[in-house]
Motif scaffolding. Structure first.
Motif, PDB file in Angstrom:
ATOM      1  N   ILE A   1      35.049  78.370  25.387  1.00 16.49           N
ATOM      2  CA  ILE A   1      36.325  78.950  25.785  1.00 16.49           C
ATOM      3  C   ILE A   1      37.148  79.172  24.522  1.00 16.49           C
ATOM      4  CG2 ILE A   1      38.494  78.542  27.018  1.00 16.49           C
ATOM      5  CD1 ILE A   1      36.915  76.900  29.048  1.00 16.49           C
ATOM      6  N   GLU A   2      37.654  80.379  24.374  1.00 12.54           N
ATOM      7  CA  GLU A   2      38.511  80.691  23.218  1.00 12.54           C
ATOM      8  C   GLU A   2      39.879  81.131  23.698  1.00 12.54           C
ATOM      9  OE1 GLU A   2      37.363  82.694  19.758  1.00 12.54           O
ATOM     10  OE2 GLU A   2      35.242  82.246  19.973  1.00 12.54           O
ATOM     11  N   VAL A   3      40.907  80.582  23.072  1.00 10.97           N
ATOM     12  CA  VAL A   3      42.287  80.966  23.356  1.00 10.97           C
ATOM     13  C   VAL A   3      42.910  81.435  22.047  1.00 10.97           C
ATOM     14  CG1 VAL A   3      44.503  80.282  24.326  1.00 10.97           C
ATOM     15  CG2 VAL A   3      42.408  79.124  25.096  1.00 10.97           C
ATOM     16  N   ILE A   4      43.411  82.664  22.046  1.00 10.89           N
ATOM     17  CA  ILE A   4      44.144  83.173  20.889  1.00 10.89           C
ATOM     18  C   ILE A   4      45.608  83.208  21.299  1.00 10.89           C
ATOM     19  CG2 ILE A   4      44.448  85.093  19.277  1.00 10.89           C
ATOM     20  CD1 ILE A   4      41.546  85.905  19.933  1.00 10.89           C
ATOM     21  N   CYS A   5      46.439  82.421  20.608  1.00 13.36           N
ATOM     22  CA  CYS A   5      47.827  82.264  21.041  1.00 13.36           C
ATOM     23  C   CYS A   5      48.776  82.301  19.842  1.00 13.36           C
ATOM     24  CB  CYS A   5      47.994  80.943  21.802  1.00 13.36           C
ATOM     25  SG  CYS A   5      47.612  79.481  20.817  1.00 13.36           S
ATOM     26  N   GLU A   6      50.055  82.388  20.149  1.00 16.11           N
ATOM     27  CA  GLU A   6      51.070  82.323  19.104  1.00 16.11           C
ATOM     28  C   GLU A   6      51.010  80.956  18.422  1.00 16.11           C
ATOM     29  OE1 GLU A   6      53.345  84.717  18.081  1.00 16.11           O
ATOM     30  OE2 GLU A   6      52.163  86.059  19.333  1.00 16.11           O
ATOM     31  N   ASP A   7      51.345  80.941  17.150  1.00 17.58           N
ATOM     32  CA  ASP A   7      51.334  79.705  16.370  1.00 17.58           C
ATOM     33  C   ASP A   7      52.206  78.631  17.029  1.00 17.58           C
ATOM     34  OD1 ASP A   7      50.779  78.040  14.146  1.00 17.58           O
ATOM     35  OD2 ASP A   7      52.659  78.620  13.208  1.00 17.58           O
ATOM     36  N   GLY A   8      51.674  77.409  17.136  1.00 23.02           N
ATOM     37  CA  GLY A   8      52.440  76.299  17.674  1.00 23.02           C
ATOM     38  C   GLY A   8      52.172  75.975  19.130  1.00 23.02           C
ATOM     39  N   TYR A   9      51.364  76.785  19.802  1.00 18.91           N
ATOM     40  CA  TYR A   9      51.121  76.564  21.222  1.00 18.91           C
ATOM     41  C   TYR A   9      49.775  75.886  21.517  1.00 18.91           C
ATOM     42  CZ  TYR A   9      55.199  79.279  22.574  1.00 18.91           C
ATOM     43  OH  TYR A   9      56.486  79.717  22.744  1.00 18.91           O
ATOM     44  N   SER A  10      48.926  75.742  20.522  1.00 22.49           N
ATOM     45  CA  SER A  10      47.575  75.218  20.784  1.00 22.49           C
ATOM     46  C   SER A  10      47.587  73.786  21.319  1.00 22.49           C
ATOM     47  CB  SER A  10      46.708  75.303  19.521  1.00 22.49           C
ATOM     48  OG  SER A  10      47.249  74.501  18.483  1.00 22.49           O
TER      49      SER A  10
ATOM     50  N   GLN B   1      53.944  79.445  29.722  1.00 21.80           N
ATOM     51  CA  GLN B   1      54.167  79.965  28.362  1.00 21.80           C
ATOM     52  C   GLN B   1      53.310  81.192  28.076  1.00 21.80           C
ATOM     53  OE1 GLN B   1      53.385  76.772  29.251  1.00 21.80           O
ATOM     54  NE2 GLN B   1      53.778  75.379  27.547  1.00 21.80           N
ATOM     55  N   LEU B   2      52.098  81.227  28.659  1.00 19.82           N
ATOM     56  CA  LEU B   2      51.157  82.305  28.346  1.00 19.82           C
ATOM     57  C   LEU B   2      51.339  83.524  29.228  1.00 19.82           C
ATOM     58  CD1 LEU B   2      47.887  80.277  27.674  1.00 19.82           C
ATOM     59  CD2 LEU B   2      49.664  80.960  26.082  1.00 19.82           C
ATOM     60  N   LYS B   3      52.287  83.465  30.163  1.00 21.04           N
ATOM     61  CA  LYS B   3      52.510  84.605  31.052  1.00 21.04           C
ATOM     62  C   LYS B   3      53.422  85.655  30.425  1.00 21.04           C
ATOM     63  CE  LYS B   3      51.504  82.154  35.326  1.00 21.04           C
ATOM     64  NZ  LYS B   3      52.007  81.648  36.617  1.00 21.04           N
ATOM     65  N   LYS B   4      54.064  85.296  29.306  1.00 16.63           N
ATOM     66  CA  LYS B   4      54.900  86.262  28.604  1.00 16.63           C
ATOM     67  C   LYS B   4      53.994  87.238  27.849  1.00 16.63           C
ATOM     68  CE  LYS B   4      58.399  82.697  27.840  1.00 16.63           C
ATOM     69  NZ  LYS B   4      59.031  81.838  26.831  1.00 16.63           N
ATOM     70  N   LYS B   5      54.374  88.487  27.841  1.00 18.09           N
ATOM     71  CA  LYS B   5      53.580  89.525  27.186  1.00 18.09           C
ATOM     72  C   LYS B   5      53.380  89.203  25.708  1.00 18.09           C
ATOM     73  CE  LYS B   5      53.259  94.496  26.505  1.00 18.09           C
ATOM     74  NZ  LYS B   5      53.917  95.804  26.693  1.00 18.09           N
ATOM     75  N   GLY B   6      52.127  89.293  25.256  1.00 16.67           N
ATOM     76  CA  GLY B   6      51.816  89.087  23.848  1.00 16.67           C
ATOM     77  C   GLY B   6      51.681  87.645  23.407  1.00 16.67           C
ATOM     78  N   MET B   7      51.796  86.691  24.329  1.00 13.81           N
ATOM     79  CA  MET B   7      51.724  85.277  23.953  1.00 13.81           C
ATOM     80  C   MET B   7      50.304  84.827  23.654  1.00 13.81           C
ATOM     81  SD  MET B   7      54.588  83.944  23.557  1.00 13.81           S
ATOM     82  CE  MET B   7      54.101  82.242  23.479  1.00 13.81           C
ATOM     83  N   GLY B   8      49.321  85.453  24.290  1.00 16.80           N
ATOM     84  CA  GLY B   8      47.955  85.041  24.006  1.00 16.80           C
ATOM     85  C   GLY B   8      46.965  85.552  25.031  1.00 16.80           C
ATOM     86  N   ILE B   9      45.692  85.319  24.733  1.00 13.46           N
ATOM     87  CA  ILE B   9      44.623  85.663  25.665  1.00 13.46           C
ATOM     88  C   ILE B   9      43.634  84.501  25.704  1.00 13.46           C
ATOM     89  CG2 ILE B   9      44.796  88.162  25.294  1.00 13.46           C
ATOM     90  CD1 ILE B   9      42.259  87.913  23.537  1.00 13.46           C
TER      91      ILE B   9
ATOM     92  N   ALA C   1      37.630  75.457  35.983  1.00 15.07           N
ATOM     93  CA  ALA C   1      38.861  74.686  36.180  1.00 15.07           C
ATOM     94  C   ALA C   1      39.734  74.740  34.937  1.00 15.07           C
ATOM     95  CB  ALA C   1      38.521  73.239  36.531  1.00 15.07           C
ATOM     96  N   VAL C   2      39.123  74.655  33.757  1.00  8.50           N
ATOM     97  CA  VAL C   2      39.882  74.703  32.504  1.00  8.50           C
ATOM     98  C   VAL C   2      40.486  76.094  32.298  1.00  8.50           C
ATOM     99  CG1 VAL C   2      39.704  74.554  29.987  1.00  8.50           C
ATOM    100  CG2 VAL C   2      38.585  72.839  31.421  1.00  8.50           C
ATOM    101  N   LEU C   3      39.698  77.138  32.548  1.00 14.27           N
ATOM    102  CA  LEU C   3      40.204  78.508  32.415  1.00 14.27           C
ATOM    103  C   LEU C   3      41.378  78.761  33.357  1.00 14.27           C
ATOM    104  CD1 LEU C   3      36.842  80.466  32.124  1.00 14.27           C
ATOM    105  CD2 LEU C   3      38.651  80.449  30.406  1.00 14.27           C
ATOM    106  N   ASN C   4      41.248  78.303  34.602  1.00 14.12           N
ATOM    107  CA  ASN C   4      42.327  78.492  35.578  1.00 14.12           C
ATOM    108  C   ASN C   4      43.586  77.737  35.166  1.00 14.12           C
ATOM    109  OD1 ASN C   4      40.782  80.154  37.184  1.00 14.12           O
ATOM    110  ND2 ASN C   4      40.102  78.509  38.537  1.00 14.12           N
ATOM    111  N   ALA C   5      43.404  76.519  34.617  1.00 15.34           N
ATOM    112  CA  ALA C   5      44.555  75.729  34.188  1.00 15.34           C
ATOM    113  C   ALA C   5      45.288  76.414  33.035  1.00 15.34           C
ATOM    114  CB  ALA C   5      44.100  74.327  33.782  1.00 15.34           C
ATOM    115  N   ILE C   6      44.537  76.915  32.073  1.00 18.10           N
ATOM    116  CA  ILE C   6      45.149  77.610  30.931  1.00 18.10           C
ATOM    117  C   ILE C   6      45.834  78.895  31.401  1.00 18.10           C
ATOM    118  CG2 ILE C   6      44.679  78.817  28.751  1.00 18.10           C
ATOM    119  CD1 ILE C   6      42.398  76.761  28.303  1.00 18.10           C
ATOM    120  N   ASN C   7      45.147  79.630  32.254  1.00 14.13           N
ATOM    121  CA  ASN C   7      45.694  80.880  32.784  1.00 14.13           C
ATOM    122  C   ASN C   7      46.997  80.670  33.538  1.00 14.13           C
ATOM    123  OD1 ASN C   7      44.727  83.385  32.233  1.00 14.13           O
ATOM    124  ND2 ASN C   7      43.157  83.380  33.815  1.00 14.13           N
ATOM    125  N   GLY C   8      47.154  79.498  34.134  1.00 13.63           N
ATOM    126  CA  GLY C   8      48.339  79.204  34.929  1.00 13.63           C
ATOM    127  C   GLY C   8      49.539  78.723  34.139  1.00 13.63           C
ATOM    128  N   MET C   9      49.387  78.556  32.829  1.00  7.16           N
ATOM    129  CA  MET C   9      50.494  78.076  32.007  1.00  7.16           C
ATOM    130  C   MET C   9      51.606  79.120  31.914  1.00  7.16           C
ATOM    131  SD  MET C   9      48.512  76.167  28.872  1.00  7.16           S
ATOM    132  CE  MET C   9      50.049  75.610  28.117  1.00  7.16           C
TER     133      MET C   9
END
Length: 201
Positions: A105-114, A178-186, A168-176
């Motif tokens: 699983i890879e998450v590309i996000c804004e700095d500070g959110y990992s 913080q990540l629902k804002k445009k451009g925050m991550g994939i 389950a992990v993908l769904n949990a991350i997807n539901g955050m």
């Protein structure tokens, strides 16, 4: 000719030995990125003492050399993991070997959110991950400072997890939120065709 990508994650200073062993077994070379391992608990993360300095090796290898390279790498005294990701050939992904039972699983996000993302992933069943510092690519729309584009800093969080826990992990991350804002991550997942822990010998 079929190709695949070997990804090795190990403590800083050990990747050079892994690459040397892989090269002797047929790997042509690779690219190394500096990274950090995530803390083993949220308490350690809060105290800032649980992270470990790591390196990540990316090496594109011939598929027929996979077994020999994995055997060579397994003999190296290092602490980490090695995985093989099938690479597309002629626009098609070969899936015949993708039954190792592991997913990347890879998450590309804004700095500070990992750290927040890792905490969420851990609650959903993940054990740990590796963070790589990166940056976005600049475009004409990016803000400029003294003529140079300001490129947003990014983090890439890599989590290797068993296939049965991945959804389950993908769904949990997807539901955050913080990540629902445009451009925050994939977030995306890649099936792993081979997986091996290092340091178990």
């Amino acid at each position: 000719m079929s190709w695949c990508t070997m990804i090795a994650i190990a403590r800083k200073g050990q990747i050079k030995d892994i690459m040397a062993a892989a090269r002797q077994a047929g790997a042509p070379g690779g690219t190394v990125c500096l990274a950090k391992g995530t803390a083993s608990s949220t308490i350690l993360a809060a105290l800032g003492i649980g992270d470990t300095k790591q390196e990540v090796l990316f090496s594109v290898i011939r598929k027929e050399n996979t077994k020999a390279i994995l055997n060579a790498v397994h003999s190296v005294k290092a602490k980490g993991v090695v995985m093989i990701i099938d690479t597309a050939r002629d626009g098609m992904m070969e899936v015949s070997d993708m039954n190792s039972g592991w997913v990347l699983i890879e998450v590309i996000c804004e700095d500070g959110y990992s750290e927040d993302i890792m905490a969420t992933a851990r609650k959903a069943g993940a054990e740990g991950g590796t963070v790589i510092n990166a940056h976005g690519t600049s475009t004409e729309d990016d803000v400029k400072f003294f003529g140079a584009p300001l490129v947003p800093e990014k983090e890439i969080l890599m989590i290797v997890i068993s296939r049965d826990k991945a959804e389950a992990v993908l769904n949990a991350i997807n539901g955050m939120e913080q990540l629902k804002k445009k451009g925050m991550g994939i977030v995306f997942s890649i099936p792993v065709s081979n997986f091996m822990n290092l340091g178990n010998h």
